[in-house]
Design a protein around this motif. Structure first.
Motif, mmCIF file in Angstrom:
data_model
loop_
_atom_site.group_PDB
_atom_site.id
_atom_site.type_symbol
_atom_site.label_atom_id
_atom_site.label_comp_id
_atom_site.label_asym_id
_atom_site.label_seq_id
_atom_site.Cartn_x
_atom_site.Cartn_y
_atom_site.Cartn_z
ATOM 1 N N GLY A 7 31.741 93.969 25.420
ATOM 2 C CA GLY A 7 31.421 93.758 24.025
ATOM 3 C C GLY A 7 32.642 93.854 23.129
ATOM 4 N N LEU A 8 32.377 93.945 21.817
ATOM 5 C CA LEU A 8 33.439 93.888 20.824
ATOM 6 C C LEU A 8 34.327 95.126 20.884
ATOM 7 N N ALA A 9 33.721 96.292 21.152
ATOM 8 C CA ALA A 9 34.513 97.518 21.207
ATOM 9 C C ALA A 9 35.517 97.475 22.355
ATOM 10 N N ALA A 10 35.055 97.019 23.520
ATOM 11 C CA ALA A 10 35.962 96.905 24.667
ATOM 12 C C ALA A 10 37.066 95.901 24.369
ATOM 13 N N LEU A 11 36.728 94.798 23.681
ATOM 14 C CA LEU A 11 37.740 93.774 23.350
ATOM 15 C C LEU A 11 38.774 94.355 22.408
#
Length: 495
Positions: free
Chosen positions: A62-66
């Protein structure tokens, strides 16, 4: 408008140098273009690879990992020229420290200007923008400075090599022009000296197999030939002066004075004509006087006139033979020479003579090697062989064997006509090829002594060596022609 082409050696060499320099510049530009494209592709590959890794991380976490991976990659690749930026749909920075405005559209942007925290300047980057499903924008950019630096280096190298090539070309052209002018000046000095009257001058050679040395050799041969012609003209003048002692010589001299062009073609024949025409002219005068004093009827007049006409024809044939020899000796016929099969010429002539020779009680032997070619004139070569065979028939007894042999010897073609007749004494062999010379044994036969003179003239025109030898018994006449190279034989004309 016609293009201006230099007319000097220096100008031509400079033109070639400029053309080669232009080709070198073109080659440098082409090399620079392909190097630039290769570097562009490498940048695109690095950016595409980094973007793919980040998108895969987004798909997994998701966005946090990205965002975490963007910050991680930025710290790891900050000094490698790669930069990262992640913004939300409103343009607020979520991760990455790329000092640039994120593009609103997805795709490639060749020049994205990015600020530098340390220096404060802005440099162009190659950038790829990816829009995520929720509207976030991921930007991966690579610094274009290495590409521009390499482009500049290649440009400077091309400019330097171009300058060096141009200077070397102009220098070489100057040296070539200097050497060429010196050789040409040498030829011009000799030509001016000859024009001023020093006919003994010749052009110096360097004994090298160069173009100028071949030209020098050709010009020296031409000058030698001119000197030989001048000597012949002096001899002609001496002969003409000697012939003025006789009435016919004086008459011939007046005719030659009125016909200056004919003088050139009648080399060395005035004395011979004066000597050999006395008999037919005296006979013609006697026949005409006989017609005035002794003829009593039409039949007598007809008979006398026919004899006079025959004598006039004999005189005309004599003049024709002399003019033919003079024309051949002028060497103007060489420009008409073509590749000739001497084998075919000899076969045709011997086939034509065989019946007459055998009918007159003589034997003909013919041995001809195949495919022997020379450069010459077909009809003159036929006339040469005809004269040699007729000479052998006319001056040999019944039962004589006449041989015609054509053979190859190294780079020469040898034509031999020999017989086992009485032959010619050694002391007379040099004389028999002169005009009107007839030995005592030949006085009872027809002719004016021009047959071997014509053979000699034709041989000289073809640069062939004529040799007379004792055939033990009989006479052997051998002519050595320069053989035609194999590469030129395909053009030989058919007889």
């Amino acid at each position: 408008m016609k293009p201006h082409i230099p007319r000097t050696t220096f100008g031509l060499a400079v033109m070639v140098s400029v053309v080669l320099t232009a080709l070198a510049v073109l080659s440098g530009l082409v090399g620079r273009y392909f190097a630039h494209e290769e570097l562009e592709q490498q940048l695109d590959h690095r950016i595409t690879t980094e973007s793919s890794l980040l998108i895969e991380e987004y798909d997994r976490g998701g966005l946090a990992a990205l965002a975490a991976m963007v910050d991680s990659h930025h710290d790891r690749h900050e000094n490698s020229g790669l930069g990262y930026l992640l913004v939300d749909h409103q343009g607020r920075r979520l991760a990455g420290s790329l000092q640039a405005e994120a593009p609103n559209k997805a795709g490639w942007r060749e020049h994205l200007y990015v600020g530098n925290k340390t220096t404060g300047d802005r440099r162009a980057h190659q950038a790829l923008t990816v829009i995520l499903p929720a509207g976030e924008r991921l930007v991966v950019a690579a610094d274009r400075m290495p590409v521009e630096e390499i482009d500049a280096v290649i440009g400077w190298i091309t400019a330097g090599m171009t300058s060096v090539m141009l200077m070397m070309g102009i220098g070489s052209a100057w040296i070539l022009g200097l050497i060429t002018r010196r050789r040409i000046d040498n030829i011009s000095k000799v030509a001016n000296a000859i024009a001023a009257g020093d006919l003994s001058r010749r052009i110096d050679r360097n004994n090298r197999a160069g173009e100028f040395d071949r030209l020098t050799e050709t010009l020296n041969r031409m000058l030698d030939r001119n000197a030989e012609l001048l000597t012949n003209l002096k001899q002609i003048s001496t002969d003409i002066a000697h012939d003025l002692l006789t009435p016919l010589g004086r008459t011939l001299n007046r005719m030659l004075d009125r016909n200056a062009e004919l003088l050139t073609n009648l080399k060395q024949i005035s004395t011979d004509i004066a000597h050999d025409l006395l008999t037919p002219l005296g006979r013609l005068q006697q026949q005409l006087e006989l017609a005035l004093t002794d003829c009593r009827n039409t039949q007598d007049y007809r008979h006398t006139i026919e004899r006079a006409i025959a004598t006039a024809v004999e005189i005309q044939q004599l003049f024709s033979s002399l003019l033919k020899i003079s024309e051949i000796e002028s060497l103007t016929l060489r420009k008409t020479f073509t590749p000739i099969s001497l084998t075919e010429v000899a076969k045709r002539v011997t086939d034509a003579f065989r019946p007459d020779i055998e009918e007159n009680g003589r034997k003909l032997i013919v041995r001809l090697d195949h495919d022997l070619h020379i450069l010459g004139e077909r009809h003159l070569l036929s006339q040469l062989l005809v004269n040699l065979i007729e000479n052998a028939m006319r001056h040999t007894p019944v039962g004589t064997t006449i041989s015609v042999i054509l053979s190859r010897a190294a780079d020469h073609t040898i034509l031999t006509v020999e017989d086992d007749g009485p032959g010619i004494p050694v002391a007379d062999r040099a004389r028999v090829i002169e005009r009107f010379v007839r030995l005592e044994a030949s006085r009872s036969t027809k002719g004016h002594g021009l047959g071997l003179s014509l053979v000699k003239a034709i041989a000289t025109a073809h640069e062939a060596e004529l040799i007379m030898e004792d055939n033990a018994p009989g006479l052997c006449i051998r002519l050595s022609f320069t053989a035609l190279p194999i590469r030129d034989r395909k053009e030989a004309t058919k007889v």
